[in-house]
Write a protein that holds these residues in place. Structure first.
Motif, PDB file in Angstrom:
ATOM      1  N   LYS A   1       0.835  -1.200   0.000  1.00 34.03           N
ATOM      2  CA  LYS A   1       0.000   0.000   0.000  1.00 34.03           C
ATOM      3  C   LYS A   1       0.870   1.249   0.000  1.00 34.03           C
ATOM      4  N   ASP A   2       1.853   1.263  -0.881  1.00 35.57           N
ATOM      5  CA  ASP A   2       2.736   2.415  -1.063  1.00 35.57           C
ATOM      6  C   ASP A   2       3.514   2.789   0.195  1.00 35.57           C
ATOM      7  N   LYS A   3       3.719   1.830   1.073  1.00 37.54           N
ATOM      8  CA  LYS A   3       4.503   2.081   2.284  1.00 37.54           C
ATOM      9  C   LYS A   3       5.250   0.811   2.656  1.00 37.54           C
ATOM     10  N   LEU A   4       6.532   0.960   2.872  1.00 43.60           N
ATOM     11  CA  LEU A   4       7.350  -0.155   3.352  1.00 43.60           C
ATOM     12  C   LEU A   4       7.483   0.002   4.861  1.00 43.60           C
ATOM     13  N   TYR A   5       6.914  -0.928   5.602  1.00 41.46           N
ATOM     14  CA  TYR A   5       6.899  -0.833   7.055  1.00 41.46           C
ATOM     15  C   TYR A   5       8.284  -1.080   7.638  1.00 41.46           C
ATOM     16  N   ASP A   6       8.579  -0.351   8.728  1.00 38.72           N
ATOM     17  CA  ASP A   6       9.850  -0.522   9.427  1.00 38.72           C
ATOM     18  C   ASP A   6      10.048  -1.960   9.868  1.00 38.72           C
ATOM     19  N   THR A   7       8.975  -2.626  10.284  1.00 34.19           N
ATOM     20  CA  THR A   7       9.105  -4.005  10.757  1.00 34.19           C
ATOM     21  C   THR A   7       9.633  -4.924   9.663  1.00 34.19           C
ATOM     22  N   TYR A   8       9.210  -4.712   8.435  1.00 38.15           N
ATOM     23  CA  TYR A   8       9.694  -5.531   7.316  1.00 38.15           C
ATOM     24  C   TYR A   8      11.177  -5.271   7.064  1.00 38.15           C
ATOM     25  N   LYS A   9      11.553  -3.986   7.123  1.00 31.48           N
ATOM     26  CA  LYS A   9      12.968  -3.650   6.941  1.00 31.48           C
ATOM     27  C   LYS A   9      13.810  -4.234   8.065  1.00 31.48           C
ATOM     28  N   GLN A  10      13.338  -4.110   9.302  1.00 28.96           N
ATOM     29  CA  GLN A  10      14.090  -4.619  10.443  1.00 28.96           C
ATOM     30  C   GLN A  10      14.293  -6.129  10.354  1.00 28.96           C
ATOM     31  N   GLN A  11      13.296  -6.819   9.849  1.00 28.09           N
ATOM     32  CA  GLN A  11      13.438  -8.262   9.668  1.00 28.09           C
ATOM     33  C   GLN A  11      14.550  -8.555   8.656  1.00 28.09           C
ATOM     34  N   LEU A  12      14.582  -7.812   7.562  1.00 25.67           N
ATOM     35  CA  LEU A  12      15.664  -7.988   6.579  1.00 25.67           C
ATOM     36  C   LEU A  12      17.022  -7.656   7.187  1.00 25.67           C
ATOM     37  N   PHE A  13      17.087  -6.634   8.034  1.00 23.03           N
ATOM     38  CA  PHE A  13      18.356  -6.283   8.680  1.00 23.03           C
ATOM     39  C   PHE A  13      18.847  -7.435   9.559  1.00 23.03           C
ATOM     40  N   CYS A  14      17.913  -8.059  10.287  1.00 23.39           N
ATOM     41  CA  CYS A  14      18.278  -9.227  11.104  1.00 23.39           C
ATOM     42  C   CYS A  14      18.818 -10.348  10.220  1.00 23.39           C
ATOM     43  N   TYR A  15      18.136 -10.591   9.132  1.00 23.73           N
ATOM     44  CA  TYR A  15      18.578 -11.641   8.207  1.00 23.73           C
ATOM     45  C   TYR A  15      19.958 -11.320   7.634  1.00 23.73           C
ATOM     46  N   ALA A  16      20.209 -10.044   7.360  1.00 20.98           N
ATOM     47  CA  ALA A  16      21.520  -9.647   6.836  1.00 20.98           C
ATOM     48  C   ALA A  16      22.620 -10.000   7.826  1.00 20.98           C
ATOM     49  N   VAL A  17      22.383  -9.742   9.108  1.00 21.92           N
ATOM     50  CA  VAL A  17      23.364 -10.085  10.143  1.00 21.92           C
ATOM     51  C   VAL A  17      23.605 -11.590  10.152  1.00 21.92           C
ATOM     52  N   LEU A  18      22.529 -12.365  10.110  1.00 21.66           N
ATOM     53  CA  LEU A  18      22.668 -13.825  10.122  1.00 21.66           C
ATOM     54  C   LEU A  18      23.416 -14.339   8.889  1.00 21.66           C
ATOM     55  N   ILE A  19      23.111 -13.786   7.735  1.00 22.21           N
ATOM     56  CA  ILE A  19      23.786 -14.221   6.501  1.00 22.21           C
ATOM     57  C   ILE A  19      25.269 -13.882   6.567  1.00 22.21           C
ATOM     58  N   GLU A  20      25.594 -12.661   6.967  1.00 23.37           N
ATOM     59  CA  GLU A  20      27.007 -12.277   7.054  1.00 23.37           C
ATOM     60  C   GLU A  20      27.758 -13.147   8.053  1.00 23.37           C
ATOM     61  N   ASP A  21      27.135 -13.423   9.189  1.00 24.76           N
ATOM     62  CA  ASP A  21      27.796 -14.239  10.204  1.00 24.76           C
ATOM     63  C   ASP A  21      27.971 -15.691   9.767  1.00 24.76           C
ATOM     64  N   ASN A  22      27.078 -16.204   8.956  1.00 29.50           N
ATOM     65  CA  ASN A  22      27.143 -17.601   8.538  1.00 29.50           C
ATOM     66  C   ASN A  22      27.918 -17.822   7.246  1.00 29.50           C
ATOM     67  N   TRP A  23      27.791 -16.912   6.303  1.00 27.12           N
ATOM     68  CA  TRP A  23      28.452 -17.086   5.011  1.00 27.12           C
ATOM     69  C   TRP A  23      29.714 -16.245   4.863  1.00 27.12           C
ATOM     70  N   GLY A  24      29.870 -15.247   5.723  1.00 26.78           N
ATOM     71  CA  GLY A  24      31.017 -14.365   5.578  1.00 26.78           C
ATOM     72  C   GLY A  24      30.953 -13.525   4.321  1.00 26.78           C
TER      73      GLY A  24
END
Length: 191
Positions: free
Chosen positions: A101-124
């Motif tokens: 609905k023409d808005k990207l919620y902070d919660t969705y972004k924060q979830q991606l940020f968490c995933y980014a941390v996990l990916i970097e920590d696991n895959w380097g």
């Protein structure tokens, strides 16, 4: 040690008192009982099995890992897809049973940020963007920039979450008082 999920971080960032009430005082929210949440989870799982190829091609993915459960020393999460992109970086892709609905919620972004941390920590591997697919909007694809400061916010939030849980620390309420109106804990919170 407490194993933190992206949902814990999202709640913590919304209002740190969620963490206190739910994980120190053990007052449940009971959100899982709502029909929409359950139906969304079912449709989300079904969608994971269809129409992924064309999205990956649009993104420029050269490799993919589906339904990845990743952990590090403090956090765990299940990522719909981890993609390796043409430039050698990695990116999380998350399907949402939602309409755009023409808005990207902070919660969705924060979830991606968490995933980014996990990916970097696991895959380097470097993660500097992620993707969200809105299932109920004909698979609308959004790209989300992920900066180093976003990943640092997640790491700082993990520390804050653990301080509350491990030290029984009662945190300050959110500065956004509109969040209190529909809060599960509004009747017991001392604001």
């Amino acid at each position: 040690m407490f194993s933190i999920t992206p949902s814990h971080i999202i709640e913590y960032l919304y209002c740190a008192r969620y963490t206190f009430f739910e994980y120190v005082l053990a007052v449940p929210q009971n959100e899982d009982k709502y029909y929409k949440v359950q139906r969304g989870r079912t449709l989300h799982d079904e969608k994971l099995e269809r129409n992924k190829g064309y999205l990956r091609k649009r993104i420029g993915a050269v490799e993919k890992w589906e339904d990845q459960y990743l952990t590090n020393a403090t956090m765990r999460g299940r990522i719909d897809e981890v993609l390796k992109l043409e430039d050698g970086s990695f990116a999380p892709l998350d399907y949402k049973f939602a309409e755009y609905k023409d808005k990207l919620y902070d919660t969705y972004k924060q979830q991606l940020f968490c995933y980014a941390v996990l990916i970097e920590d696991n895959w380097g591997a470097k993660v500097n963007r992620g993707f969200i697919v809105y299932i109920r909007s004909k698979n609308k694809l959004l790209e989300v920039e992920i900066k180093q400061s976003d990943k640092e916010l997640i790491r700082e939030s993990i520390s804050g979450f653990l301080e509350i849980v491990e030290k029984n620390h009662f945190p300050k309420a959110t500065k956004y008082k509109r969040r209190c109106v529909n809060c599960t804990y509004r009747n017991i919170c001392t604001k």
